[in-house]
Enzyme design. Structure first.
Site, PDB file in Angstrom:
ATOM      1  N   GLU A  25       0.954  -1.345   0.124  1.00  0.00           N
ATOM      2  CA  GLU A  25       0.091   0.149  -0.024  1.00  0.00           C
ATOM      3  C   GLU A  25       0.744   1.163   0.064  1.00  0.00           C
ATOM      4  OE1 GLU A  25      -0.291  -2.535   1.965  1.00  0.00           O
ATOM      5  OE2 GLU A  25      -2.150  -3.651   1.000  1.00  0.00           O
ATOM      6  N   PHE A  72      -3.537 -13.636   1.231  1.00  0.00           N
ATOM      7  CA  PHE A  72      -2.815 -13.013   0.125  1.00  0.00           C
ATOM      8  C   PHE A  72      -1.276 -13.389   0.156  1.00  0.00           C
ATOM      9  CE2 PHE A  72      -6.397 -10.331  -0.736  1.00  0.00           C
ATOM     10  CZ  PHE A  72      -6.461 -10.104  -1.964  1.00  0.00           C
ATOM     11  N   GLU A 108       2.009 -14.001  -2.521  1.00  0.00           N
ATOM     12  CA  GLU A 108       3.278 -13.461  -2.086  1.00  0.00           C
ATOM     13  C   GLU A 108       4.365 -14.416  -1.715  1.00  0.00           C
ATOM     14  OE1 GLU A 108       1.360  -9.313  -0.894  1.00  0.00           O
ATOM     15  OE2 GLU A 108       1.583 -10.483   0.910  1.00  0.00           O
TER      16      GLU A 108
END
Ligand SMILES: *[C@@H]1O[C@H](CO)[C@@H](O)[C@H](O)[C@H]1NC(C)=O
Ligand SMILES: *[C@@H]1O[C@H](CO)[C@@H](O)[C@H](O)[C@H]1NC(C)=O
Ligand SMILES: *[C@@H]1O[C@H](CO)[C@@H](O)[C@H](O)[C@H]1NC(C)=O
Ligand SMILES: *[C@@H]1O[C@H](CO)[C@@H](O)[C@H](O)[C@H]1NC(C)=O
Ligand SMILES: *[C@@H]1O[C@H](CO)[C@@H](O)[C@H](O)[C@H]1NC(C)=O
Ligand SMILES: *[C@@H]1O[C@H](CO)[C@@H](O)[C@H](O)[C@H]1NC(C)=O
Ligand SMILES: *[C@@H]1O[C@H](CO)[C@@H](O)[C@H](O)[C@H]1NC(C)=O
Ligand SMILES: *[C@@H]1O[C@H](CO)[C@@H](O)[C@H](O)[C@H]1NC(C)=O
Ligand SMILES: *[C@@H]1O[C@H](CO)[C@@H](O)[C@H](O)[C@H]1NC(C)=O
Ligand SMILES: *[C@@H]1O[C@H](CO)[C@@H](O)[C@H](O)[C@H]1NC(C)=O
Length: 329
Positions: free
Chosen positions: A117, A192, A197
């Protein structure tokens, strides 16, 4: 009482449901354009210049006029090709799972570390909702309702690209107090991190995965380094040829958590440390102050005596003394 709780639960669930089925954010285009320019303004030295109007067009092409649940990674590839991941630097990648708030406090918008982010793509779209509308005479975006689809291709591809870019020492911040459906789940293969990842870390670029485990202040401590799902994560990393080291409640993060709970049992180290430090500092300070004051007073007194003697002797000998004294003043 039980009825009341049940009713209250229903209301809570209903409100949760209605939030999740809201449509695309109003003014989506303006928000994305504004964030795009603002990101480049704030990180001007960290990213190559991008054309935000062009980026918006590439982004909206990925989903506009399409069935909301029919978009996939291929649709968003052109956007990620264009926006890139310039900001991701060696040893600075921070992944997170179940620790949104702590990870971002810790990364501090790329000043300390870089989360997804904190990259341009992630920062532009963070916490926004969007989906397509198949109404040919609209702008192709549904502002009234977005279904919750099984997949989330934008964030999926963002995670994959972010992981591929990671390089050097890589960190993941997990939640040793989290449980999913009653099972401790600091690491979940469905998250995720577990799905997109960890499997996309490039072992020829990653030196080591540092696993950082935090617990809620006040517990529960469900999992720690080397047990439960954290052990599973260590094994999954090793299977991919990636070395790991694990730290429970590392000080640099514990201090951030303690900002909200300074008086809790877990944060008592702050109180005892601060008290000792203040004591020794203030004791030293006063001693020093006293010595300096006495010394200055002594010097002044000496200077005054010498000056007085000088004035008396010079006045007698030197008629020009008054003049030079006037200039010195
Ligand atoms: C930016 O992209 C828009 C849309 O593609 C285009 O019209 C404009 O000329 C581009 N601006 C620059 C400076 O390249
Ligand atoms: C994405 O969907 C398109 C059709 O909408 C399809 O041609 C393409 O193969 C899909 N890509 C992936 C990676 O599934
Ligand atoms: C990254 O960490 C490794 C291992 O500690 C070190 O050798 C390297 O110099 C670091 N790179 C940067 C850019 O800090
Ligand atoms: C996301 O946006 C909503 C409003 O749309 C806000 O209430 C919420 O705090 C935001 N969450 C984060 C994590 O920024
Ligand atoms: C938005 O989505 C909802 C639910 O899928 C649908 O009923 C509605 O017609 C859509 N609106 C537009 C403008 O596409
Ligand atoms: C399609 O969008 C146009 C323009 O926003 C609107 O006037 C029309 O009612 C929409 N049609 C449907 C079926 O939602
Ligand atoms: C850990 O996860 C739980 C939800 O299971 C959440 O309430 C809590 O805030 C998280 N703790 C930290 C330190 O992120
Ligand atoms: C992994 O990194 C190496 C070195 O940078 C690169 O040559 C290779 O293509 C990368 N592999 C993948 C799957 O991205
Ligand atoms: C992991 O360790 C913690 C703390 O020692 C303990 O409370 C927990 O029961 C352990 N969990 C498992 C699955 O062994
Ligand atoms: C502070 O003092 C207490 C006892 O007076 C001691 O137990 C503690 O270790 C000290 N803390 C630090 C940081 O020196």
């Amino acid at each position: 009482m039980a009825l009341k709780i049940a009713l209250w639960l229903l209301v809570v669930l209903a409100s949760l449901h209605s939030t999740s089925s809201l449509g695309s954010d109003r003014h989506l285009k303006e928000i994305v354009l504004g964030r795009c320019w603002d990101f480049q303004r704030q990180k001007v030295y960290a990213v190559n210049a991008k054309n935000c109007s062009q980026l918006w067009e590439t982004f909206s092409k990925a989903f506009a006029y399409k069935d909301p649940c029919a978009t996939n990674f291929s649709d968003y590839e052109p956007f990620f090709d264009e926006v890139g991941m310039d900001i991701v630097k060696m040893n600075k990648s921070l992944f997170w799972s179940g620790t949104y708030k702590e990870a971002h406090m810790y990364s501090d918008f790329d000043f300390r570390l870089t989360t997804l982010e904190d990259t341009m793509a992630g920062w532009m779209m963070n916490n926004l909702t969007w989906c397509g509308s198949q109404n040919k005479s609209s702008d192709g975006i549904n502002y009234t309702s977005c279904p919750s689809c099984d997949d989330w291709p934008f964030w999926g591809l963002a995670s994959k690209r972010f992981a591929e870019k990671a390089n050097g020492i890589v960190r993941v911040l997990v939640n040793g107090s989290r449980s999913i459906n009653g099972t401790p789940a600091a690491y979940s293969k469905k998250s995720f991190f577990g799905r997109l990842e960890l499997p996309n870390l490039n072992k020829s670029k990653v030196i080591k995965l540092l696993i950082l485990v935090v617990h809620n202040i006040g517990g529960p401590v469900l999992e720690v380094c080397g047990n439960g799902s954290i052990k599973e994560m260590e094994n999954d990393a090793k299977k991919r040829g990636i070395q790991t080291t694990c730290h429970d409640n590392p000080a640099e993060i514990q201090h951030l958590l303690c900002a909200d709970f300074p008086n809790s049992r877990e944060c008592q180290f702050l109180a005892s440390g601060a008290r000792n430090a203040t004591k020794s500092v203030s004791c030293g300070y006063w001693k020093l102050a006293a010595i300096v004051t006495i010394s200055i007073a002594g010097i002044l007194l000496l200077a005054a005596i010498i000056g007085l003697i000088n004035v008396k002797t010079r006045k007698k000998k030197d008629p020009l003394f008054n003049y030079s004294h006037g200039i010195e003043e």
